[in-house]
Design a protein around this motif. Structure first.
Motif, PDB file in Angstrom:
ATOM      1  N   LYS A 109      85.351 115.742  20.732  1.00  0.00           N
ATOM      2  CA  LYS A 109      85.759 114.614  20.833  1.00  0.00           C
ATOM      3  C   LYS A 109      84.848 114.153  21.756  1.00  0.00           C
ATOM      4  O   LYS A 109      84.770 113.083  21.970  1.00  0.00           O
ATOM      5  CB  LYS A 109      86.409 114.727  22.795  1.00  0.00           C
ATOM      6  CG  LYS A 109      87.052 113.756  23.151  1.00  0.00           C
ATOM      7  CD  LYS A 109      87.532 112.515  22.557  1.00  0.00           C
ATOM      8  CE  LYS A 109      88.119 111.213  23.243  1.00  0.00           C
ATOM      9  NZ  LYS A 109      87.209 110.658  23.283  1.00  0.00           N
ATOM     10  N   LYS A 110      83.751 115.306  22.659  1.00  0.00           N
ATOM     11  CA  LYS A 110      82.487 114.907  23.066  1.00  0.00           C
ATOM     12  C   LYS A 110      81.882 114.338  21.776  1.00  0.00           C
ATOM     13  O   LYS A 110      80.748 113.947  22.385  1.00  0.00           O
ATOM     14  CB  LYS A 110      81.697 116.574  23.996  1.00  0.00           C
ATOM     15  CG  LYS A 110      80.572 116.267  24.695  1.00  0.00           C
ATOM     16  CD  LYS A 110      80.383 117.154  25.302  1.00  0.00           C
ATOM     17  CE  LYS A 110      79.236 117.449  25.756  1.00  0.00           C
ATOM     18  NZ  LYS A 110      78.528 118.481  26.385  1.00  0.00           N
ATOM     19  N   ARG A 135      95.656 115.685  18.645  1.00  0.00           N
ATOM     20  CA  ARG A 135      94.666 116.504  20.020  1.00  0.00           C
ATOM     21  C   ARG A 135      93.665 117.426  19.647  1.00  0.00           C
ATOM     22  O   ARG A 135      93.823 118.533  18.576  1.00  0.00           O
ATOM     23  CB  ARG A 135      95.771 117.249  20.803  1.00  0.00           C
ATOM     24  CG  ARG A 135      96.774 116.270  21.337  1.00  0.00           C
ATOM     25  CD  ARG A 135      97.556 117.451  22.486  1.00  0.00           C
ATOM     26  NE  ARG A 135      96.808 117.816  23.586  1.00  0.00           N
ATOM     27  CZ  ARG A 135      96.773 118.405  24.379  1.00  0.00           C
ATOM     28  NH1 ARG A 135      98.634 118.933  24.468  1.00  0.00           N
ATOM     29  NH2 ARG A 135      96.068 119.086  25.596  1.00  0.00           N
ATOM     30  N   ASP A 194      82.225 110.667  20.901  1.00  0.00           N
ATOM     31  CA  ASP A 194      81.784 109.731  22.149  1.00  0.00           C
ATOM     32  C   ASP A 194      80.090 110.090  21.785  1.00  0.00           C
ATOM     33  O   ASP A 194      79.832 108.965  22.209  1.00  0.00           O
ATOM     34  CB  ASP A 194      82.212 110.001  22.997  1.00  0.00           C
ATOM     35  CG  ASP A 194      83.704 110.046  23.936  1.00  0.00           C
ATOM     36  OD1 ASP A 194      84.405 109.887  22.579  1.00  0.00           O
ATOM     37  OD2 ASP A 194      84.239 110.872  24.229  1.00  0.00           O
ATOM     38  N   LEU A 225      88.748 116.751  12.368  1.00  0.00           N
ATOM     39  CA  LEU A 225      87.615 115.108  13.386  1.00  0.00           C
ATOM     40  C   LEU A 225      87.446 114.526  11.799  1.00  0.00           C
ATOM     41  O   LEU A 225      86.539 115.610  10.827  1.00  0.00           O
ATOM     42  CB  LEU A 225      86.284 116.147  14.010  1.00  0.00           C
ATOM     43  CG  LEU A 225      85.671 115.158  15.055  1.00  0.00           C
ATOM     44  CD1 LEU A 225      86.951 114.153  15.919  1.00  0.00           C
ATOM     45  CD2 LEU A 225      84.253 115.721  15.692  1.00  0.00           C
ATOM     46  N   ALA A 260      89.773 111.063  15.484  1.00  0.00           N
ATOM     47  CA  ALA A 260      90.487 112.114  16.557  1.00  0.00           C
ATOM     48  C   ALA A 260      92.182 112.511  15.651  1.00  0.00           C
ATOM     49  O   ALA A 260      92.528 111.365  16.504  1.00  0.00           O
ATOM     50  CB  ALA A 260      90.274 112.160  17.702  1.00  0.00           C
TER      51      ALA A 260
END
Length: 277
Positions: free
Chosen positions: A145-146, A139, A149, A115, A136
């Motif tokens: 990712k949460k 993958r 966001d 990240l 990001a």
């Protein structure tokens, strides 16, 4: 300008110099100055968009820094960060548990699943633009990712309150509520800020409710760098020995997004909006 000043100006055929318009100590940008800030913001947005498309595992943060400096200068600006209080880079590059102010280094290799926070600024014709994104790399796991966001959602919650007649606490409250609803914590040591002739100028733009500073009413012409920093775990941070890089004390992830936002007569304008490029 008073009447006497006006008469003297005409008699001597020279303009009477006046300082920038201000509200509660906060500079209000004129229409020509807003146009200049739009260009500074566009340069920053361009560089960050390019970096988001360029970055890949195996690159170093120094590679990204070199690209940012070259592109900022090619577009007729200078890097706002380089040399600022001694900072050595044109970007701040902070990875995973690094919160802010990561120094770009040749030995700092970017890996798949990282990240990556990239913050940069450009100084163009007397005014600064400032923005930060979280990327990001490849993958990333769902929890990263949460968090990313949630940080972006919090930014836009704050921007939604950046309107004439609203207040700094309206911005702070919207950001705080958004972060709390997501189950994360807001870093309190660092805030957003005014931006313009200086990279950092009044007011401080908090990301949580506070009574420490006056609750300024927003006026057209104000330019604010709104930048929530969101931690996966504890809000507590510490600074490393390099005196710049700030990390989470619990070694959990951190994410950040930032835009330079202009308050206008009929709303707002995101000067560092990458989607408009």
């Amino acid at each position: 300008m008073n009447v006497l000043g006006s008469l003297l100006s005409r008699a001597l055929a020279v303009p009477v110099m006046v300082g920038p318009r201000k509200h509660q100590g906060i500079e209000l940008k004129s229409l020509p100055e807003r146009d200049t800030m739009r260009q500074a913001g566009r340069i920053v947005a361009t560089v960050l968009k390019e970096i988001s498309e360029l970055v890949q595992p195996g690159m170093t943060t120094a590679d990204l820094d070199d690209h940012a400096e070259q592109r900022i200068r090619e577009m007729g600006a200078t890097p706002s960060f380089k040399g600022y209080h001694g900072f050595p880079g044109s970007i701040c590059a902070s990875i995973n548990d690094e919160v802010v102010h990561g120094i770009p280094r040749k030995r700092k290799v970017i890996k798949a699943g990282d990240l990556l926070k990239v913050d940069t600024g450009a100084y163009y014709d007397g005014f600064h633009g400032d923005s930060c994104i979280t990327i990001a790399v490849g993958r990333v796991n769902p929890r990263a990712k949460k968090l990313m966001d949630a940080a972006q959602t919090a930014l836009y919650a704050g921007i939604g309150q950046a309107l004439p007649g609203k207040t700094l606490l309206d911005i702070a409250g919207a950001i705080e509520d958004s972060i709390q609803a997501s189950g994360y914590t807001v870093v309190e040591e660092f805030t957003g800020h005014g931006v313009g002739r200086n990279l950092h100028e009044p007011p401080a733009v908090f990301n949580f409710r506070t009574k420490e500073l006056p609750n300024v009413t927003l006026k057209p012409g104000m330019a604010l760098a709104i930048e929530p920093i969101v931690n996966e775990g504890s809000k507590v941070t510490r600074t490393l020995r390099d005196r710049w890089t700030v990390v989470t004390c619990d070694r959990k992830l951190s994410a950040q997004f930032e835009h330079t936002v202009l308050i206008t007569e009929d709303g707002q304008e995101i000067l560092t909006d990458r989607s408009r490029l």
